[in-house]
Design an enzyme around this catalytic site. Structure first.
Site, PDB file in Angstrom:
ATOM      1  NE  ARG A 102      -3.918   0.476   1.832  1.00  0.00           N
ATOM      2  CZ  ARG A 102      -5.150   0.476   2.337  1.00  0.00           C
ATOM      3  NH1 ARG A 102      -5.401   1.139   3.457  1.00  0.00           N
ATOM      4  NH2 ARG A 102      -6.130  -0.172   1.738  1.00  0.00           N
ATOM      5  CG  HIS A 129      -8.271  -0.141  -2.979  1.00  0.00           C
ATOM      6  ND1 HIS A 129      -7.499  -1.249  -2.692  1.00  0.00           N
ATOM      7  CD2 HIS A 129      -8.957   0.133  -1.828  1.00  0.00           C
ATOM      8  CE1 HIS A 129      -7.698  -1.608  -1.426  1.00  0.00           C
ATOM      9  NE2 HIS A 129      -8.579  -0.792  -0.888  1.00  0.00           N
ATOM     10  CD  GLN A 132     -13.024  -2.092  -1.124  1.00  0.00           C
ATOM     11  OE1 GLN A 132     -12.208  -2.011  -0.223  1.00  0.00           O
ATOM     12  NE2 GLN A 132     -14.228  -2.618  -0.968  1.00  0.00           N
ATOM     13  CG  ASP A 220     -13.651   5.955  -0.988  1.00  0.00           C
ATOM     14  OD1 ASP A 220     -13.662   5.814   0.256  1.00  0.00           O
ATOM     15  OD2 ASP A 220     -12.592   5.904  -1.660  1.00  0.00           O
ATOM     16  CB  CYS A 260     -14.227   0.854  -0.288  1.00  0.00           C
ATOM     17  SG  CYS A 260     -13.753   2.581  -0.143  1.00  0.00           S
ATOM     18  NE  ARG A 288     -10.469  -5.634   0.199  1.00  0.00           N
ATOM     19  CZ  ARG A 288      -9.686  -4.615   0.616  1.00  0.00           C
ATOM     20  NH1 ARG A 288     -10.244  -3.590   1.218  1.00  0.00           N
ATOM     21  NH2 ARG A 288      -8.390  -4.608   0.383  1.00  0.00           N
TER      22      ARG A 288
END
Ligand code: CP
Ligand code: NVA
Length: 301
Positions: A102, A129, A132, A220, A260, A288
């Site tokens: 990340r 991402h 996700q 988001d 998310c 996830r």
């Protein structure tokens, strides 16, 4: 596929295969049956910024599959004292079988992948991402069965998660509408790639126009990690882009509302919607785990 840096690294066939694997793994876990398919395999997890879901779901995925994960914060590594990304990637590749990272800048994950001899997974950058969106597709499949003909509406900032969603929608064949204020559009290069993949993507400013007949409403945060300096401006520019009951009432009656997470109730999503009957946010978070297990098996198995 060797690495998963962009969602576009996956073909439609690979996405379908990963979702089927994830469903199987989810069902097995529910019956208390774990496997040791990644026994003696290690995943290095490099984090330059915070995480709850991504970190824990990857760690538990590796444990459930009989392997191990090693959490490494950028500031604790020699990276923090000037060692290069390239040397870090080469050396880690001598120890582990996969790297999840990340990062602040997308160029960092590209550099890790360039120098790594083991698969590299983008665990979020400022541009994408993909993990996700892979798990979100699992959630959508669970609620809607088939992607074909669905209208996926993004409301708010055209950010990293939005970029991966644009590619995901194009790959599985969902129509996508993004409603964002001027200046908050998703990455032009991503939109172009999605169109080249046959994606049906429209970008407009009016969230109410966008939400008409939506099967999926997605949002988001207004202030992503790294955007904190622009907090005040963003909260003001995005204030009319909240998913609330008024917006949900315009969508299809069986619309699912997605986020998310982490979420800010009262900003991008009203509490009554986040905690209401259309919300599938906790399923997304759980998925996830199952989707990333499938991904780890495909890349490292
Ligand atoms: N959605 C997501 O990636 O959450 P974390 O930042 O907690 O990992
Ligand atoms: N857009 C958000 C997603 C967090 C999972 C961020 O980058 O901070």
């Amino acid at each position: 596929m060797k690495h998963l840096i962009s969602f576009a690294d996956l073909t439609q066939h690979e996405v379908i295969e990963l979702l089927e694997m994830a469903e199987g793994l989810k069902e097995k876990r529910a019956r208390g049956k774990l496997t040791d398919l990644l026994k003696n395999r290690s995943l290095a997890m490099l984090f330059e910024k915070s995480s709850t879901r991504t970190r824990v779901s990857f760690e538990v995925s590796m444990a459930d599959l009989g392997g191990q994960s090693i959490f490494l914060s950028f500031k604790d590594l020699q990276l923090g004292r000037g060692e290069t990304i390239a040397d870090t990637a080469v050396v880690l590749s001598r120890y582990v079988h996969g790297i999840a990272a990340r990062v602040n800048k997308h160029s960092t994950i590209l550099e890790i992948a360039e120098h790594s001899s083991v698969p590299v997974i983008n665990a979020l950058s400022d541009v994408e991402h993909p993990c996700q969106i892979l798990s979100d597709l699992l959630t959508i499949k669970e609620y809607k069965s088939d992607f074909n003909g669905l209208k996926y509406v993004w409301v708010g900032d055209g950010n990293n998660v939005c970029n991966s969603a644009i590619l995901g929608c194009a790959i599985v064949g969902m129509k996508m509408v993004v409603a964002c204020p001027p200046g908050y559009e998703p990455d032009e290069r991503i939109v172009k790639s999605a169109k080249e993949l046959g994606g049906d993507i429209t970008i407009i400013n009016d969230p109410f126009e966008a939400a008409k007949d939506a099967d999926i409403l997605y949002t988001d945060v207004w202030v992503s990690m790294g955007d904190e300096d622009e907090m005040e401006k963003r909260l003001n520019d995005l204030k009319d882009y909240q998913i609330n009951s008024d917006l949900v009432s315009i969508a299809k009656s069986d619309v699912i509302v997605m986020h998310c997470m982490p979420a800010h109730r009262g900003q991008e999503i009203a509490a009554e919607v986040m905690d209401g009957p259309h919300s599938v946010v906790y399923d997304q978070a759980e998925n996830r785990l199952h989707a990333q297990k499938a991904l780890l098996l495909k890349l490292m198995g």
